[in-house]
Scaffold this motif. Structure first.
Motif, PDB file in Angstrom:
ATOM      1  N   SER A 272      41.609  42.026  34.062  1.00 37.60           N
ATOM      2  CA  SER A 272      42.429  42.730  35.048  1.00 37.60           C
ATOM      3  C   SER A 272      42.759  41.857  36.249  1.00 37.60           C
ATOM      4  CB  SER A 272      41.705  43.994  35.523  1.00 37.60           C
ATOM      5  OG  SER A 272      40.565  43.671  36.296  1.00 37.60           O
ATOM      6  N   GLY A 273      41.888  40.887  36.558  1.00 36.52           N
ATOM      7  CA  GLY A 273      42.138  40.025  37.706  1.00 36.52           C
ATOM      8  C   GLY A 273      43.184  38.969  37.465  1.00 36.52           C
ATOM      9  N   GLY A 274      43.506  38.699  36.175  1.00 35.85           N
ATOM     10  CA  GLY A 274      44.493  37.683  35.861  1.00 35.85           C
ATOM     11  C   GLY A 274      44.054  36.301  36.332  1.00 35.85           C
ATOM     12  N   LEU A 275      44.988  35.393  36.349  1.00 35.03           N
ATOM     13  CA  LEU A 275      44.698  34.009  36.735  1.00 35.03           C
ATOM     14  C   LEU A 275      44.241  33.921  38.187  1.00 35.03           C
ATOM     15  CD1 LEU A 275      44.694  31.027  36.007  1.00 35.03           C
ATOM     16  CD2 LEU A 275      47.103  30.926  36.645  1.00 35.03           C
ATOM     17  N   GLU A 276      44.852  34.727  39.061  1.00 33.86           N
ATOM     18  CA  GLU A 276      44.474  34.683  40.475  1.00 33.86           C
ATOM     19  C   GLU A 276      43.018  35.094  40.668  1.00 33.86           C
ATOM     20  OE1 GLU A 276      45.830  36.600  44.792  1.00 33.86           O
ATOM     21  OE2 GLU A 276      46.948  37.059  42.964  1.00 33.86           O
ATOM     22  N   GLY A 277      42.604  36.158  39.983  1.00 28.17           N
ATOM     23  CA  GLY A 277      41.226  36.586  40.101  1.00 28.17           C
ATOM     24  C   GLY A 277      40.251  35.567  39.552  1.00 28.17           C
ATOM     25  N   LEU A 278      40.630  34.925  38.440  1.00 34.26           N
ATOM     26  CA  LEU A 278      39.749  33.918  37.850  1.00 34.26           C
ATOM     27  C   LEU A 278      39.587  32.715  38.775  1.00 34.26           C
ATOM     28  CD1 LEU A 278      40.982  33.980  34.150  1.00 34.26           C
ATOM     29  CD2 LEU A 278      38.792  34.787  35.021  1.00 34.26           C
ATOM     30  N   GLN A 279      40.642  32.323  39.454  1.00 30.83           N
ATOM     31  CA  GLN A 279      40.556  31.159  40.329  1.00 30.83           C
ATOM     32  C   GLN A 279      39.762  31.441  41.602  1.00 30.83           C
ATOM     33  OE1 GLN A 279      44.106  28.283  40.270  1.00 30.83           O
ATOM     34  NE2 GLN A 279      45.081  30.269  39.955  1.00 30.83           N
ATOM     35  N   THR A 280      39.727  32.694  42.044  1.00 30.63           N
ATOM     36  CA  THR A 280      39.033  33.007  43.288  1.00 30.63           C
ATOM     37  C   THR A 280      37.635  33.557  43.073  1.00 30.63           C
ATOM     38  OG1 THR A 280      40.069  35.200  43.296  1.00 30.63           O
ATOM     39  CG2 THR A 280      41.183  33.453  44.541  1.00 30.63           C
ATOM     40  N   GLU A 281      37.420  34.274  41.958  1.00 32.06           N
ATOM     41  CA  GLU A 281      36.131  34.955  41.772  1.00 32.06           C
ATOM     42  C   GLU A 281      35.232  34.258  40.760  1.00 32.06           C
ATOM     43  OE1 GLU A 281      34.524  39.554  41.152  1.00 32.06           O
ATOM     44  OE2 GLU A 281      36.666  39.092  41.234  1.00 32.06           O
ATOM     45  N   LEU A 282      35.773  33.845  39.615  1.00 37.92           N
ATOM     46  CA  LEU A 282      34.946  33.262  38.564  1.00 37.92           C
ATOM     47  C   LEU A 282      34.177  32.025  39.025  1.00 37.92           C
ATOM     48  CD1 LEU A 282      34.008  33.245  35.616  1.00 37.92           C
ATOM     49  CD2 LEU A 282      36.033  31.879  35.067  1.00 37.92           C
ATOM     50  N   PRO A 283      34.800  31.054  39.709  1.00 31.23           N
ATOM     51  CA  PRO A 283      34.025  29.860  40.087  1.00 31.23           C
ATOM     52  C   PRO A 283      32.877  30.170  41.032  1.00 31.23           C
ATOM     53  CG  PRO A 283      36.178  29.851  41.150  1.00 31.23           C
ATOM     54  CD  PRO A 283      36.211  30.939  40.126  1.00 31.23           C
ATOM     55  N   GLY A 284      33.105  31.073  41.993  1.00 26.44           N
ATOM     56  CA  GLY A 284      32.019  31.438  42.901  1.00 26.44           C
ATOM     57  C   GLY A 284      30.885  32.129  42.179  1.00 26.44           C
ATOM     58  N   VAL A 285      31.221  32.990  41.215  1.00 20.29           N
ATOM     59  CA  VAL A 285      30.198  33.690  40.435  1.00 20.29           C
ATOM     60  C   VAL A 285      29.377  32.698  39.617  1.00 20.29           C
ATOM     61  CG1 VAL A 285      29.866  35.243  38.476  1.00 20.29           C
ATOM     62  CG2 VAL A 285      31.359  35.921  40.354  1.00 20.29           C
ATOM     63  N   LEU A 366      50.820  28.956  27.728  1.00 19.50           N
ATOM     64  CA  LEU A 366      50.975  28.139  28.922  1.00 19.50           C
ATOM     65  C   LEU A 366      50.800  29.002  30.165  1.00 19.50           C
ATOM     66  CD1 LEU A 366      54.013  25.968  27.788  1.00 19.50           C
ATOM     67  CD2 LEU A 366      51.573  25.481  27.593  1.00 19.50           C
ATOM     68  N   PRO A 367      50.422  28.395  31.296  1.00 17.19           N
ATOM     69  CA  PRO A 367      50.063  29.172  32.486  1.00 17.19           C
ATOM     70  C   PRO A 367      51.229  29.773  33.234  1.00 17.19           C
ATOM     71  CG  PRO A 367      49.959  26.832  32.953  1.00 17.19           C
ATOM     72  CD  PRO A 367      50.219  26.954  31.489  1.00 17.19           C
ATOM     73  N   THR A 368      52.456  29.735  32.668  1.00 14.57           N
ATOM     74  CA  THR A 368      53.594  30.334  33.340  1.00 14.57           C
ATOM     75  C   THR A 368      54.266  31.326  32.410  1.00 14.57           C
ATOM     76  OG1 THR A 368      53.960  28.282  34.563  1.00 14.57           O
ATOM     77  CG2 THR A 368      55.754  29.884  34.539  1.00 14.57           C
ATOM     78  N   PRO A 369      54.308  32.621  32.685  1.00  9.63           N
ATOM     79  CA  PRO A 369      53.677  33.247  33.851  1.00  9.63           C
ATOM     80  C   PRO A 369      52.204  33.527  33.580  1.00  9.63           C
ATOM     81  CG  PRO A 369      54.858  34.880  32.592  1.00  9.63           C
ATOM     82  CD  PRO A 369      55.120  33.561  31.902  1.00  9.63           C
ATOM     83  N   PRO A 370      51.306  33.374  34.581  1.00  7.65           N
ATOM     84  CA  PRO A 370      49.878  33.533  34.342  1.00  7.65           C
ATOM     85  C   PRO A 370      49.459  34.956  34.042  1.00  7.65           C
ATOM     86  CG  PRO A 370      50.322  33.288  36.683  1.00  7.65           C
ATOM     87  CD  PRO A 370      51.618  33.026  35.968  1.00  7.65           C
ATOM     88  N   SER A 371      50.279  35.946  34.411  1.00 12.40           N
ATOM     89  CA  SER A 371      49.883  37.338  34.219  1.00 12.40           C
ATOM     90  C   SER A 371      50.334  37.901  32.870  1.00 12.40           C
ATOM     91  CB  SER A 371      50.477  38.202  35.342  1.00 12.40           C
ATOM     92  OG  SER A 371      51.888  38.103  35.342  1.00 12.40           O
ATOM     93  N   GLU A 372      50.845  37.048  32.006  1.00 12.09           N
ATOM     94  CA  GLU A 372      51.304  37.494  30.695  1.00 12.09           C
ATOM     95  C   GLU A 372      50.171  38.186  29.954  1.00 12.09           C
ATOM     96  OE1 GLU A 372      54.472  37.483  27.764  1.00 12.09           O
ATOM     97  OE2 GLU A 372      54.513  36.283  29.573  1.00 12.09           O
ATOM     98  N   GLU A 373      50.363  39.437  29.583  1.00 13.00           N
ATOM     99  CA  GLU A 373      49.286  40.220  28.980  1.00 13.00           C
ATOM    100  C   GLU A 373      48.817  39.623  27.657  1.00 13.00           C
ATOM    101  OE1 GLU A 373      48.345  44.784  27.478  1.00 13.00           O
ATOM    102  OE2 GLU A 373      50.261  44.265  28.403  1.00 13.00           O
ATOM    103  N   SER A 374      49.781  39.148  26.851  1.00  6.33           N
ATOM    104  CA  SER A 374      49.400  38.611  25.550  1.00  6.33           C
ATOM    105  C   SER A 374      48.535  37.368  25.694  1.00  6.33           C
ATOM    106  CB  SER A 374      50.650  38.276  24.733  1.00  6.33           C
ATOM    107  OG  SER A 374      51.472  37.353  25.425  1.00  6.33           O
ATOM    108  N   PHE A 375      48.810  36.564  26.719  1.00  7.50           N
ATOM    109  CA  PHE A 375      48.008  35.359  26.947  1.00  7.50           C
ATOM    110  C   PHE A 375      46.566  35.725  27.241  1.00  7.50           C
ATOM    111  CE2 PHE A 375      46.449  32.517  30.445  1.00  7.50           C
ATOM    112  CZ  PHE A 375      45.999  31.495  29.613  1.00  7.50           C
ATOM    113  N   TRP A 376      46.367  36.649  28.197  1.00 10.90           N
ATOM    114  CA  TRP A 376      45.002  36.976  28.607  1.00 10.90           C
ATOM    115  C   TRP A 376      44.273  37.771  27.549  1.00 10.90           C
ATOM    116  CZ3 TRP A 376      43.092  34.004  31.909  1.00 10.90           C
ATOM    117  CH2 TRP A 376      43.861  33.488  32.943  1.00 10.90           C
TER     118      TRP A 376
END
Length: 387
Positions: A272-285, A366-376
């Motif tokens: 649900s967090g998409g690429l933005e959530g992964l870049q901000t939350e996953l590394p800190g976790v 590919l990471p564009t667009p990062p919110s593509e549902e099929s990608f995630w």
């Protein structure tokens, strides 16, 4: 009277002890944030005399190797008192910041880890934020305005969005899942406190945005207000996190939710967090969990809870950027020189190569667009083109 986060040392008799506690928290945070600059190596464990069964391998390490009652009865004389071996702790207790657990009462169940994993990360961010707030210059000029500007940018771009994302994941995904299983959770209390925390965050964001708009110059009033509200917010947030760690794990165990069911919900949260959530939350976790978790627990957490493609992205891109940008902006008021903020670009060529004969990758990988549902959805399900 409220006391600020990480100032609740057991002996509060002197200001020196408070300062030592704050310094230790800041040092601890800096140390753990540099601990994942390269992918973690598997921990070597001594070979067992017997090979685990297929069913046993699928279980987390703290559930393996337990004899059944029939086995115990048949292998032990009736006149011998058998003392049960307590399950291993999931944490390195000297590094755990949660007050819900202690050396005599360590976290041992997956339900305990469910809340410790995000909460320990949030507490480390709060501790660092409070240190930086205290270090902000009361008035700025052209030589030190960058300290206030970068810290305020961190609040607007990282801190507030991360806390909102965490609360949204709880209220919209995780807590409804528990209520479906008739878990007795303090839902009304949690919702009320979330509302109060949002009010705090709205005020903090407004103050930080004022500083950003002025590029850190002539912000004496906004900085003064931030210095007053940040300790109160950190204290209230710490109390809220502790309440959840005390109330939620017992409710999870009592309602009968399985680890497999809970794991599926966690994957929805990651997606649900998409690429933005992964870049901000996953590394800190990942950074904080490696810091406080026992080596066996962290090894299995990373290998079983995070899909391999995301582990690769985290170690090669997300964690370096977390350290070089996120932490640098957050800690700017404590630094003597302005950080460079060098980012590792998200390059598709860094993705794992496809197997021979698989052909070119689909465009939606590919990471564009990062919110593509099929990608995630494919990334998290493990059915990616490179596997």
């Amino acid at each position: 009277k409220r006391f600020s986060l990480f100032r609740r040392a057991s002996n509060r008799s002197t200001a020196n002890q408070i300062n030592q506690t704050m310094a230790a928290a800041a040092t601890d945070t800096a140390t753990m944030e540099s601990s994942l600059s390269s992918p973690s190596k598997a921990t070597t464990t001594p070979k067992k005399s017997t090979t685990p069964t297929t069913k046993e391998k699928k279980q987390p390490f703290w559930r393996r190797g337990k004899a059944t009652s029939a086995q115990k009865k048949s292998s032990v004389p009736t006149n011998v008192v058998v003392k049960s071996t307590p399950p291993p702790s999931l944490a390195q207790m000297d590094k755990l910041t949660s007050k819900a657990f202690s050396v005599k009462n360590p976290p041992t169940h997956w339900a305990d880890a469910t809340f410790l994993i995000p909460h320990e990360w949030l507490r480390h961010e709060l501790a660092a934020a409070e240190v930086s707030t205290a270090a902000l210059p009361k008035s700025t000029n052209t030589t030190n305005a960058w300290k206030a500007d970068l810290f305020a940018q961190w609040i607007v771009q990282f801190m507030i969005p991360c806390f909102h994302l965490h609360h949204d994941n709880e209220e919209k995904i995780y807590f409804p899942f528990l209520l479906e299983h008739n878990a007795k959770i303090p839902n009304d209390k949690v919702a009320k406190e979330h509302g109060e925390l949002i009010e705090y965050m709205d005020q903090i964001q407004a103050m930080a945005q004022t500083i950003v708009d002025k590029k850190g110059l002539n912000c004496t009033d906004a900085i003064g207000k931030l210095k007053k509200i940040m300790p109160d917010f950190c204290e209230f947030m710490a109390e809220h996190l502790l309440m959840e760690e005390l109330k939620m794990p017992p409710a999870i165990r009592e309602c009968g939710v399985t680890q497999e069911e809970e794991f599926a919900v966690v994957q929805k949260i990651i997606q649900s967090g998409g690429l933005e959530g992964l870049q901000t939350e996953l590394p800190g976790v990942l950074v904080t969990t490696k810091h406080w978790g026992s080596p066996p627990f962290y090894q299995e957490f990373e290998s079983l809870s995070v899909p391999p493609p995301l582990v690769k992205l985290a170690h090669e891109i997300f964690i370096p950027n977390y350290q070089n940008i996120h932490c640098a902006m957050r800690d700017a008021p404590t630094k003597s020189q302005k950080p460079g903020l060098v980012a590792v670009p998200f390059d598709p060529s860094m993705m794992p190569p496809p197997p021979p004969g698989a052909g070119p990758p689909p465009e939606d990988v590919l990471p564009t667009p990062p919110s593509e549902e099929s990608f995630w959805s494919r990334l998290l399900s493990g059915s990616c083109w490179w596997e």
